[in-house]
Design a protein around this motif. Sequence first.
Motif, PDB file in Angstrom:
ATOM      1  N   LEU B 143       0.836  -1.208   0.000  1.00  0.00           N
ATOM      2  CA  LEU B 143       0.000   0.000   0.000  1.00  0.00           C
ATOM      3  C   LEU B 143       0.867   1.254   0.000  1.00  0.00           C
ATOM      4  O   LEU B 143       0.568   2.238  -0.672  1.00  0.00           O
ATOM      5  N   ILE B 153      -3.773   6.667  -2.768  1.00  0.00           N
ATOM      6  CA  ILE B 153      -3.660   7.877  -1.977  1.00  0.00           C
ATOM      7  C   ILE B 153      -2.493   7.695  -1.000  1.00  0.00           C
ATOM      8  O   ILE B 153      -2.097   6.571  -0.686  1.00  0.00           O
ATOM      9  N   GLY B 155      -0.486   8.091   2.711  1.00  0.00           N
ATOM     10  CA  GLY B 155      -0.846   8.003   4.129  1.00  0.00           C
ATOM     11  C   GLY B 155      -1.536   6.704   4.510  1.00  0.00           C
ATOM     12  O   GLY B 155      -2.001   6.545   5.637  1.00  0.00           O
ATOM     13  N   LEU B 156      -1.604   5.751   3.573  1.00  0.00           N
ATOM     14  CA  LEU B 156      -2.168   4.439   3.937  1.00  0.00           C
ATOM     15  C   LEU B 156      -1.192   3.734   4.864  1.00  0.00           C
ATOM     16  O   LEU B 156       0.018   3.892   4.747  1.00  0.00           O
ATOM     17  N   GLY B 157      -1.714   2.950   5.774  1.00  0.00           N
ATOM     18  CA  GLY B 157      -0.834   2.278   6.728  1.00  0.00           C
ATOM     19  C   GLY B 157      -1.454   1.003   7.261  1.00  0.00           C
ATOM     20  O   GLY B 157      -2.249   0.339   6.572  1.00  0.00           O
ATOM     21  N   ALA B 158      -1.093   0.675   8.489  1.00  0.00           N
ATOM     22  CA  ALA B 158      -1.543  -0.586   9.068  1.00  0.00           C
ATOM     23  C   ALA B 158      -3.070  -0.724   9.110  1.00  0.00           C
ATOM     24  O   ALA B 158      -3.586  -1.806   8.806  1.00  0.00           O
ATOM     25  N   PRO B 159      -3.823   0.319   9.456  1.00  0.00           N
ATOM     26  CA  PRO B 159      -5.286   0.109   9.500  1.00  0.00           C
ATOM     27  C   PRO B 159      -5.834  -0.340   8.145  1.00  0.00           C
ATOM     28  O   PRO B 159      -6.641  -1.278   8.079  1.00  0.00           O
ATOM     29  N   GLU B 160      -5.374   0.282   7.066  1.00  0.00           N
ATOM     30  CA  GLU B 160      -5.871  -0.122   5.741  1.00  0.00           C
ATOM     31  C   GLU B 160      -5.361  -1.524   5.386  1.00  0.00           C
ATOM     32  O   GLU B 160      -6.076  -2.307   4.758  1.00  0.00           O
ATOM     33  N   TRP B 162      -4.704  -4.021   7.488  1.00  0.00           N
ATOM     34  CA  TRP B 162      -5.471  -5.027   8.228  1.00  0.00           C
ATOM     35  C   TRP B 162      -6.905  -5.112   7.711  1.00  0.00           C
ATOM     36  O   TRP B 162      -7.490  -6.197   7.676  1.00  0.00           O
ATOM     37  N   ALA B 163      -7.459  -3.988   7.280  1.00  0.00           N
ATOM     38  CA  ALA B 163      -8.801  -4.008   6.682  1.00  0.00           C
ATOM     39  C   ALA B 163      -8.783  -4.867   5.420  1.00  0.00           C
ATOM     40  O   ALA B 163      -9.639  -5.735   5.223  1.00  0.00           O
ATOM     41  N   MET B 165      -6.567  -7.200   4.578  1.00  0.00           N
ATOM     42  CA  MET B 165      -6.324  -8.603   4.924  1.00  0.00           C
ATOM     43  C   MET B 165      -7.617  -9.263   5.405  1.00  0.00           C
ATOM     44  O   MET B 165      -7.940 -10.394   5.020  1.00  0.00           O
ATOM     45  N   GLY B 166      -8.384  -8.555   6.233  1.00  0.00           N
ATOM     46  CA  GLY B 166      -9.656  -9.101   6.733  1.00  0.00           C
ATOM     47  C   GLY B 166     -10.638  -9.364   5.605  1.00  0.00           C
ATOM     48  O   GLY B 166     -11.312 -10.397   5.578  1.00  0.00           O
ATOM     49  N   MET B 167     -10.718  -8.434   4.656  1.00  0.00           N
ATOM     50  CA  MET B 167     -11.574  -8.646   3.471  1.00  0.00           C
ATOM     51  C   MET B 167     -11.205  -9.954   2.799  1.00  0.00           C
ATOM     52  O   MET B 167     -12.055 -10.796   2.512  1.00  0.00           O
ATOM     53  N   LEU B 197     -12.085  -1.753  -3.203  1.00  0.00           N
ATOM     54  CA  LEU B 197     -10.800  -1.202  -2.768  1.00  0.00           C
ATOM     55  C   LEU B 197     -10.419   0.033  -3.595  1.00  0.00           C
ATOM     56  O   LEU B 197      -9.898   1.014  -3.063  1.00  0.00           O
TER      57      LEU B 197
END
Lengths: 203, 203
Positions: B143, B153, B155-160, B162-163, B165-167, B197
């Motif tokens: 990312l 875009i 500034g993507l990081g761990a929250p995106e 993990w989101a 990966m969960g998908m 996505l």
Amino acid sequence: MSQAQISNDKTPRTERGRRTLRKLLDAAATEFADKGFHEASISGITRRAGVALGTFYTYYDSKDAIFRALVSDMSAGVGRAAREALDPGMGALEVERVALRAFLTFAAEHKEIYRIIDEAEFVDPESYRTHYETIGARIEERLQRGGESGEFIRGLGAPEAWALMGMNVFLGLRYVIWAREGDPDSDEIAKRANALLASGIAS
Amino acid sequence: MSQAQISNDKTPRTERGRRTLRKLLDAAATEFADKGFHEASISGITRRAGVALGTFYTYYDSKDAIFRALVSDMSAGVGRAAREALDPGMGALEVERVALRAFLTFAAEHKEIYRIIDEAEFVDPESYRTHYETIGARIEERLQRGGESGEFIRGLGAPEAWALMGMNVFLGLRYVIWAREGDPDSDEIAKRANALLASGIAS
């Protein structure tokens, strides 16, 4: 109602009965999360609940039965937490943000939920599947309503609902269960997930 | 290399040794998926692998050790399946679509992966966490690279990560493990997840 249904109906009819049932379910959550299903015992549950061993059988027939009831109680708890956070005036996208934040808060207050739902895959596969199918169906309905109201694109269905559910489950795993010092808070996580959901990540 | 490392190093040095190791790991996957960790046995694994019981100990010290090796082997398998499907010419978004399709194909060919990774949460929590942290870190890197190249875009990081990966994990659960007659195929699922996505679901 058939005779079999009457004799299996252990739903408490009094306020006191409902309180005892609640105590047993809360105690079971702690016992199963601490020890795992196989090591957990009915006497461990009644000891934690502070009720007599015999009382257990007024409500449940077996350790399997209370485990099943607990999974279903936690499913209902997740649903209730989301519903209570929602407001009829919210837009479809805001609903998803608030529902995720409510789920993260619920998980923080009931950290045992991951362990118990995940153990259901082995102990009671039917409950495990029902848990996710129920939540998935609820999300799918919301996505379709959002499509009808014009806030979401049309044609969203089960794939998008399961994608969204997976996002939420894994954000809870990472930011609640495996939380680290310096992590963004639940509000921030829900906002970032919502931004991804709203407009994606392509620039 | 210290003496301790030498004596613990059971990595096979010959092609034949590598084949035996592969047979043991494949047999372990089936044994653990069929019986669960606790009921599974070393003799069950060697029987399925068609090797002598003593041969097992040339490679692993215990049932725990081969379970841990299997989780790590499956993690590596997921990573390899994605890498092999990718092409240096692909755009950042296409990479995510192709990686998800490759994961769904890998899961369809190794359906036991869900049961084994999920059981690791109970049998070997450290392996379980490492599995997801490794994959999450890999996605996060992709990312960020996509942000640097201007396709995603910034500034993507761990929250995106993990989101995402969960998908992917939940789409595999629903469309591979719990596949139903009439479901969209893996290619279609990967396209729909990729559309979400890329541009989200807001209209």
